[in-house]
Motif scaffolding. Structure first.
Motif, mmCIF file in Angstrom:
data_model
loop_
_atom_site.group_PDB
_atom_site.id
_atom_site.type_symbol
_atom_site.label_atom_id
_atom_site.label_comp_id
_atom_site.label_asym_id
_atom_site.label_seq_id
_atom_site.Cartn_x
_atom_site.Cartn_y
_atom_site.Cartn_z
ATOM 1 N N HIS A 204 0.885 -1.172 0.000
ATOM 2 C CA HIS A 204 0.000 0.000 0.000
ATOM 3 C C HIS A 204 0.917 1.214 0.000
ATOM 4 N N SER A 216 5.123 0.215 -5.754
ATOM 5 C CA SER A 216 4.187 -0.921 -5.824
ATOM 6 C C SER A 216 4.731 -2.018 -6.734
ATOM 7 N N GLY A 229 -4.417 0.516 -4.062
ATOM 8 C CA GLY A 229 -4.275 1.829 -4.676
ATOM 9 C C GLY A 229 -5.635 2.382 -5.044
ATOM 10 N N GLY A 233 -5.251 7.715 -8.825
ATOM 11 C CA GLY A 233 -4.269 8.117 -7.826
ATOM 12 C C GLY A 233 -4.786 9.066 -6.767
ATOM 13 N N ASN A 240 -2.583 8.304 -3.439
ATOM 14 C CA ASN A 240 -2.176 6.900 -3.354
ATOM 15 C C ASN A 240 -1.592 6.442 -4.684
ATOM 16 N N ALA A 241 -1.057 5.258 -4.696
ATOM 17 C CA ALA A 241 -0.606 4.674 -5.954
ATOM 18 C C ALA A 241 -1.759 4.659 -6.946
#
Length: 315
Positions: A204, A216, A229, A233, A240-241
């Motif tokens: 994460h 990731s 994710g 994003g 986040n990813a």
């Protein structure tokens, strides 16, 4: 090899500064993610606000064909026996097949944020995971601040994972909560965890260092088989990813299976759908799904691409 996908747009993504979803929005996005082939959809924290509580009540009527709806929450409060903890009880009342529970992996957070001893923190993790497993739930254990904790006190960080694993956690998900870990650090730590623990290891990543997608992918190459994710994003601070980019890279460049190649064409419509409900423009420069991802302006580029797109396009 197959990598399970876990979308947290409705929980972590909605913590983004300009992201606001209504309950109706969240239900529609859940359905869209299910159609895309996402394995887990994290719907929110039922103990944190009335909107998420209502979402889980209404989500019982969804007819999901693939995705497993997931409720999110924390380990029990230090002062509460687990069977009397209100937040844990609300997680069970959400009536989801999966619960993601986070606990502290960093001794700094144990000492300062929670104000408990290391042994008390381990007991909070162990007892909460075990209690949820006793109620028949699949448990994703989110090791919050794992990479910071690993660098500060490797032994304690690993003991937190051991507590969750011994209690029956189905996934040990390593979180770069502050988004500050470098890719080489992620890879080394995941490889260490992979060598020590069996079962499913997850990643994460947050994007505060502009490395969430790279981190990731590095984690997966080091042995993680579960990736979290948000499409587009979204997320707190820098986000986040971007799960769309993670999925595309895994499927098209690294040979892993996620949602399946036949569903990859659904990434762009899904990203646009979520952006529209968030009332935000879909960034034109988003990799893979943005309108400019395969656009060309420079004359030399255009001339070459007309002859063979491989000259200036990575796919």
């Amino acid at each position: 090899m197959r990598i399970s996908t876990f979308d947290t747009s409705l929980r972590d993504g909605s913590q983004g500064e300009n992201v606001n979803f209504s309950v109706d929005d969240k239900l529609a996005i859940t359905q869209k993610l299910d159609e895309l082939g996402i394995d887990y959809v994290e719907g929110g924290w039922p103990g944190s606000n009335p909107k998420d509580k209502e979402f889980f009540e209404r989500a019982q009527n969804l007819q999901l064909k693939h995705a497993l709806l997931t409720a999110f929450g924390s380990t029990r409060f230090a002062r509460n026996p687990v069977h009397e903890d209100r937040n844990v009880d609300l997680l069970l009342r959400a009536n989801t097949p999966v619960i993601a529970i986070f606990g502290k992996s960093w001794d700094l957070h144990t000492r300062v944020a929670l104000g408990v001893t290391e042994d008390e923190n381990l007991a909070m993790i162990r007892e909460t995971v075990a209690y949820l497993k006793q109620h028949g739930k699949e448990v994703v254990y989110d090791a919050e601040h794992f990479f910071d904790g690993y660098r500060a006190n490797r032994d304690f960080a690993l003991r937190t994972l051991e507590a969750a694993k011994e209690a029956g956690a189905d996934v040990l998900c390593l979180c770069d909560t502050n988004g500050g870990a470098l890719t080489s650090q992620i890879a080394a730590a995941v490889a260490d965890v992979r060598a020590r623990f069996g079962g499913t290891i997850g990643i994460h990543a947050h994007n505060d260092s502009e490395l969430a997608v790279a981190n990731s992918l590095a984690a997966i190459e080091a042995g993680a088989t579960h990736v979290q994710g948000c499409l587009n994003g979204y997320g707190e601070r820098c986000g986040n990813a971007n799960l769309a980019a993670v999925i595309a890279n895994l499927e098209l460049k690294l040979g892993y299976e996620t949602i399946g190649r036949e569903r990859l064409a659904g990434l762009t419509p899904a990203c646009r759908f979520i952006a529209e409900l968030a009332n935000l423009p879909l960034r034109r420069d988003l990799p893979f799904v943005g309108q400019s991802a395969f656009a060309h302006k420079g004359g030399i580029h255009v001339s070459a691409v007309i002859k063979d797109s491989a000259t200036y396009e990575h796919l």
